[in-house]
Design a protein around this motif. Structure first.
Motif, PDB file in Angstrom:
ATOM      1  N   LYS A   1     -12.454   4.586   8.734  1.00  0.00           N
ATOM      2  CA  LYS A   1     -11.619   4.632   9.936  1.00  0.00           C
ATOM      3  C   LYS A   1     -10.786   3.359  10.070  1.00  0.00           C
ATOM      4  O   LYS A   1      -9.629   3.406  10.502  1.00  0.00           O
ATOM      5  CB  LYS A   1     -12.485   4.820  11.175  1.00  0.00           C
ATOM      6  CG  LYS A   1     -13.225   6.139  11.241  1.00  0.00           C
ATOM      7  CD  LYS A   1     -12.277   7.322  11.205  1.00  0.00           C
ATOM      8  CE  LYS A   1     -13.039   8.637  11.337  1.00  0.00           C
ATOM      9  NZ  LYS A   1     -12.152   9.814  11.134  1.00  0.00           N
ATOM     10  N   ALA A   2     -11.371   2.221   9.698  1.00  0.00           N
ATOM     11  CA  ALA A   2     -10.622   0.961   9.774  1.00  0.00           C
ATOM     12  C   ALA A   2      -9.409   0.999   8.854  1.00  0.00           C
ATOM     13  O   ALA A   2      -8.319   0.529   9.215  1.00  0.00           O
ATOM     14  CB  ALA A   2     -11.539  -0.205   9.411  1.00  0.00           C
ATOM     15  N   ARG A   3      -9.585   1.561   7.658  1.00  0.00           N
ATOM     16  CA  ARG A   3      -8.450   1.674   6.740  1.00  0.00           C
ATOM     17  C   ARG A   3      -7.366   2.578   7.332  1.00  0.00           C
ATOM     18  O   ARG A   3      -6.167   2.295   7.226  1.00  0.00           O
ATOM     19  CB  ARG A   3      -8.914   2.207   5.386  1.00  0.00           C
ATOM     20  CG  ARG A   3      -9.703   1.206   4.554  1.00  0.00           C
ATOM     21  CD  ARG A   3      -9.882   1.685   3.127  1.00  0.00           C
ATOM     22  NE  ARG A   3     -10.730   2.874   3.052  1.00  0.00           N
ATOM     23  CZ  ARG A   3     -12.057   2.843   2.926  1.00  0.00           C
ATOM     24  NH1 ARG A   3     -12.686   1.674   2.872  1.00  0.00           N
ATOM     25  NH2 ARG A   3     -12.754   3.954   2.841  1.00  0.00           N
ATOM     26  N   LEU A   4      -7.795   3.671   7.943  1.00  0.00           N
ATOM     27  CA  LEU A   4      -6.844   4.608   8.543  1.00  0.00           C
ATOM     28  C   LEU A   4      -6.055   3.944   9.675  1.00  0.00           C
ATOM     29  O   LEU A   4      -4.828   4.049   9.754  1.00  0.00           O
ATOM     30  CB  LEU A   4      -7.600   5.825   9.073  1.00  0.00           C
ATOM     31  CG  LEU A   4      -6.778   6.959   9.660  1.00  0.00           C
ATOM     32  CD1 LEU A   4      -5.920   7.613   8.580  1.00  0.00           C
ATOM     33  CD2 LEU A   4      -7.693   7.994  10.306  1.00  0.00           C
TER      34      LEU A   4
ATOM     35  N   THR B   1      -3.984  -1.590  20.471  1.00  0.00           N
ATOM     36  CA  THR B   1      -5.407  -1.899  20.325  1.00  0.00           C
ATOM     37  C   THR B   1      -6.216  -0.618  20.194  1.00  0.00           C
ATOM     38  O   THR B   1      -6.073   0.310  20.993  1.00  0.00           O
ATOM     39  CB  THR B   1      -5.904  -2.703  21.538  1.00  0.00           C
ATOM     40  OG1 THR B   1      -5.145  -3.915  21.637  1.00  0.00           O
ATOM     41  CG2 THR B   1      -7.381  -3.026  21.398  1.00  0.00           C
ATOM     42  N   VAL B   2      -7.075  -0.592  19.179  1.00  0.00           N
ATOM     43  CA  VAL B   2      -7.948   0.552  18.920  1.00  0.00           C
ATOM     44  C   VAL B   2      -9.383   0.048  18.828  1.00  0.00           C
ATOM     45  O   VAL B   2      -9.683  -0.888  18.081  1.00  0.00           O
ATOM     46  CB  VAL B   2      -7.562   1.264  17.612  1.00  0.00           C
ATOM     47  CG1 VAL B   2      -8.496   2.444  17.348  1.00  0.00           C
ATOM     48  CG2 VAL B   2      -6.105   1.725  17.652  1.00  0.00           C
ATOM     49  N   VAL B   3     -10.279   0.654  19.586  1.00  0.00           N
ATOM     50  CA  VAL B   3     -11.693   0.267  19.551  1.00  0.00           C
ATOM     51  C   VAL B   3     -12.374   0.995  18.400  1.00  0.00           C
ATOM     52  O   VAL B   3     -12.236   2.209  18.245  1.00  0.00           O
ATOM     53  CB  VAL B   3     -12.395   0.613  20.872  1.00  0.00           C
ATOM     54  CG1 VAL B   3     -13.883   0.241  20.799  1.00  0.00           C
ATOM     55  CG2 VAL B   3     -11.720  -0.099  22.040  1.00  0.00           C
ATOM     56  N   LEU B   4     -13.119   0.249  17.589  1.00  0.00           N
ATOM     57  CA  LEU B   4     -13.899   0.833  16.499  1.00  0.00           C
ATOM     58  C   LEU B   4     -15.322   0.322  16.607  1.00  0.00           C
ATOM     59  O   LEU B   4     -15.582  -0.865  16.395  1.00  0.00           O
ATOM     60  CB  LEU B   4     -13.300   0.463  15.138  1.00  0.00           C
ATOM     61  CG  LEU B   4     -14.086   0.899  13.900  1.00  0.00           C
ATOM     62  CD1 LEU B   4     -14.293   2.413  13.878  1.00  0.00           C
ATOM     63  CD2 LEU B   4     -13.383   0.436  12.628  1.00  0.00           C
TER      64      LEU B   4
ATOM     65  N   ALA C   1     -10.457   5.314  20.793  1.00  0.00           N
ATOM     66  CA  ALA C   1     -11.613   4.647  20.197  1.00  0.00           C
ATOM     67  C   ALA C   1     -12.247   5.552  19.142  1.00  0.00           C
ATOM     68  O   ALA C   1     -12.173   6.781  19.228  1.00  0.00           O
ATOM     69  CB  ALA C   1     -12.639   4.300  21.266  1.00  0.00           C
ATOM     70  N   PHE C   2     -12.867   4.907  18.164  1.00  0.00           N
ATOM     71  CA  PHE C   2     -13.639   5.597  17.144  1.00  0.00           C
ATOM     72  C   PHE C   2     -15.073   5.075  17.205  1.00  0.00           C
ATOM     73  O   PHE C   2     -15.300   3.860  17.295  1.00  0.00           O
ATOM     74  CB  PHE C   2     -13.069   5.344  15.755  1.00  0.00           C
ATOM     75  CG  PHE C   2     -11.710   5.944  15.529  1.00  0.00           C
ATOM     76  CD1 PHE C   2     -11.572   7.210  14.976  1.00  0.00           C
ATOM     77  CD2 PHE C   2     -10.564   5.239  15.877  1.00  0.00           C
ATOM     78  CE1 PHE C   2     -10.326   7.763  14.770  1.00  0.00           C
ATOM     79  CE2 PHE C   2      -9.301   5.783  15.676  1.00  0.00           C
ATOM     80  CZ  PHE C   2      -9.180   7.052  15.121  1.00  0.00           C
TER      81      PHE C   2
END
Length: 259
Positions: free
Chosen positions: A27-30, A14-17, A49-50
């Motif tokens: 960033k979502a594409r990355l 899980t990554v927070v954006l 997180a980003f």
């Protein structure tokens, strides 16, 4: 080195954006390419997180809140608020090359990436995969790690049997393993340093430092020079060249008296 470069496994994590717009979409594409699962707010299990918000105060508040939950945070275009930065990437999966400037200049990182992209063949990743699948065969052919590394180094050298810049190298791995590879005798090279500044190293000296198995040097050689050697090269503090060089490539670093 101002940052520790690492490659993080994000598959299924899980990554927070936080944010919207072009920067957030990039960033979502990355994250998606790396296999991460994107959420817009903190969830249990998230570790990085980003934040992609135009307003600096909002970005700072969001980053502080996420950091308080133990996350490492990247704030787009605000390196002073970042726990980590994202590099420019050359993707030849499974080979990945990252170029970072610590947030100093994304434009410079991109320019360097473009130069490297032009140099590397599209099938470089296939060569890495072929070497991976033949690991057991290489261990059988060269049982000791040192012999194995020297054989691979020789094959991957410019003009070698598996030169990485040869687009067909991936198709030559089996033939290389089956061929008679001549054993290399111990080799001792002398590098005459001109200053304690590693930026003054010649291209030849820098290449040898990156290849050597053993580094022999006086105690007063600058640590910044020694740091240019391979991390696993054995360092020997010595007053003179060794009488008998150990197996592989050894270097004697000679520092002028006036440096």
């Amino acid at each position: 080195m101002h940052q520790l470069p690492i490659f993080l496994n994000l598959t299924g994590r899980t990554v927070v954006l936080v944010g919207e717009g072009e920067a957030a979409e990039a960033k979502a594409r990355l994250i998606g390419r790396a296999g991460g699962r994107i959420v817009q707010a903190w969830e249990q299990g998230a570790t990085i997180a980003f934040v992609a918000l135009d307003d600096e105060a909002e970005a700072r508040t969001a980053a502080t809140g996420l950091r308080a939950r133990g996350l490492l945070v990247n704030v787009v275009d605000r390196p002073d608020l970042c726990d980590f930065t994202t590099p420019a990437i050359v993707d030849r999966a499974p080979v990945t090359i990252a170029i970072g400037t610590g947030g100093a200049s994304a434009g410079l990182a991109k320019a360097v990436r473009q130069r490297i992209e032009a140099l590397l063949p599209a099938r470089l990743g296939a060569l890495a995969s072929a070497l991976y699948t033949t690991r057991d065969a290489m261990k059988a052919r060269w049982p000791t790690p040192a012999d194995r590394r020297r054989a691979i180094d020789t094959a991957l050298a410019p003009g070698g049997a598996l030169d990485p810049l040869d687009g067909a190298a991936a198709d030559k791995v089996d033939a290389w393993l089956a061929s008679e590879v001549a054993s290399q005798p111990p080799r001792l090279e002398t590098i005459r340093l001109t200053s304690p500044d590693p930026d003054d190293l010649t291209l030849r000296a820098a290449r040898l430092l990156g290849e050597a198995d053993h580094i022999f040097h006086p105690a007063d050689v600058a640590p910044a020079i020694i740091a240019r050697a391979r991390a696993d090269a054995v360092r020997h503090v010595a007053d003179a060249t060794p009488q008998e060089a150990p197996a592989g490539l050894s270097l004697w670093l000679e520092m002028p008296d006036d440096c």
